[in-house]
Design a protein around this motif. Sequence first.
Motif, PDB file in Angstrom:
ATOM      1  N   ILE A  58       1.053  -1.039   0.005  1.00  0.00           N
ATOM      2  CA  ILE A  58       1.125  -1.670   1.327  1.00  0.00           C
ATOM      3  C   ILE A  58      -0.262  -1.685   1.967  1.00  0.00           C
ATOM      4  O   ILE A  58      -0.721  -2.712   2.485  1.00  0.00           O
ATOM      5  CB  ILE A  58       2.130  -0.935   2.232  1.00  0.00           C
ATOM      6  N   GLY A 104      -2.502  -4.028  -0.206  1.00  0.00           N
ATOM      7  CA  GLY A 104      -2.092  -5.425  -0.042  1.00  0.00           C
ATOM      8  C   GLY A 104      -2.405  -5.964   1.336  1.00  0.00           C
ATOM      9  O   GLY A 104      -2.845  -7.110   1.480  1.00  0.00           O
ATOM     10  N   MET A 105      -2.200  -5.146   2.364  1.00  0.00           N
ATOM     11  CA  MET A 105      -2.482  -5.590   3.724  1.00  0.00           C
ATOM     12  C   MET A 105      -3.971  -5.823   3.926  1.00  0.00           C
ATOM     13  O   MET A 105      -4.373  -6.694   4.701  1.00  0.00           O
ATOM     14  CB  MET A 105      -1.965  -4.561   4.732  1.00  0.00           C
ATOM     15  N   THR A 138       1.744  -6.401  -1.046  1.00  0.00           N
ATOM     16  CA  THR A 138       2.467  -5.893   0.130  1.00  0.00           C
ATOM     17  C   THR A 138       3.963  -5.859  -0.128  1.00  0.00           C
ATOM     18  O   THR A 138       4.662  -4.895   0.235  1.00  0.00           O
ATOM     19  CB  THR A 138       2.172  -6.765   1.357  1.00  0.00           C
ATOM     20  N   SER A 139       4.473  -6.908  -0.781  1.00  0.00           N
ATOM     21  CA  SER A 139       5.905  -6.969  -1.093  1.00  0.00           C
ATOM     22  C   SER A 139       6.305  -5.865  -2.074  1.00  0.00           C
ATOM     23  O   SER A 139       7.328  -5.198  -1.885  1.00  0.00           O
ATOM     24  CB  SER A 139       6.250  -8.339  -1.684  1.00  0.00           C
ATOM     25  N   VAL A 189       7.546 -11.788   3.967  1.00  0.00           N
ATOM     26  CA  VAL A 189       6.139 -11.470   4.229  1.00  0.00           C
ATOM     27  C   VAL A 189       5.300 -12.741   4.243  1.00  0.00           C
ATOM     28  O   VAL A 189       4.400 -12.902   5.083  1.00  0.00           O
ATOM     29  CB  VAL A 189       5.605 -10.490   3.157  1.00  0.00           C
ATOM     30  N   SER A 215       3.192 -14.162   7.420  1.00  0.00           N
ATOM     31  CA  SER A 215       1.739 -14.347   7.292  1.00  0.00           C
ATOM     32  C   SER A 215       1.329 -15.771   7.630  1.00  0.00           C
ATOM     33  O   SER A 215       0.327 -15.989   8.325  1.00  0.00           O
ATOM     34  CB  SER A 215       1.300 -13.992   5.864  1.00  0.00           C
TER      35      SER A 215
END
Length: 251
Positions: free
Chosen positions: A80, A83-84, A198-199, A227, A231
């Motif tokens: 997370i 990815g973020m 992120t997923s 997500v 986004s």
Amino acid sequence: MQTLTPILPTVTAAFLASFVEVVEAFTIVLAVGVTRSWRPALTGAALALALLAALVLAFGPLLALVPITMLQFAVGVLLILFGMRWLRKAILRSVGVIALHDEEAAFSQETAILNRQANDRRADYLAGLASFKAVLLEGVEVVFIVIAVGAAHGQTLYASLGALAAFVMVMVVGLAVHRPLARVPENALKFVVGLMLTSFGIFWTGEGIGAHWPGADLALLAIFAIVALASLAMVRWLRGTYPVSARRLAR
């Protein structure tokens, strides 16, 4: 028995993320090879790859000793965060707050640095060091992504195959054209990779704390869609609220 549903996202995420990292490392190695010589360029790259392989062989087996739920939670949280970071930069680049990454500019900048070092007695050493650092730094990210997206469900082999395919593709195309891969839609790739990591992170974190996702592995696709929509909505909102003049100044 493994199903195609979790395997395909794992391979895709590893391939796309590795492709971006390998392109960036290849740009530096190419600059060293073209400007100085291929000997320090390839020597530095080979030493970095050897060190990465040693790290994987040394620490990879230790993952088997970690309880699966703890591993899923730890990997999920890291994914997370990782990815973020990718997603944030991709969104800001899409809006214009951060300039798009330019492989031609990176190649020219590295070439200029190497040219300034041409008369230094340590020129070959410095050129090899530049190649070593580029491959090592980008390679560490590739190793992390491969382990992170594959280890939680025992799919490290599939993730590794995705990363290997990306490496081979960049090397074949890059050496064939003998120039930086500037036409690669790098920001778009980083946006997609950010969404996927992120997923995966949300999915693994949920499993790590004992959540039972509706549809099991199919829930990963739903998480990705949510997500992605959030986004894209953020990009649209920022484009409408962030002044064009300010975006230009931010560059």
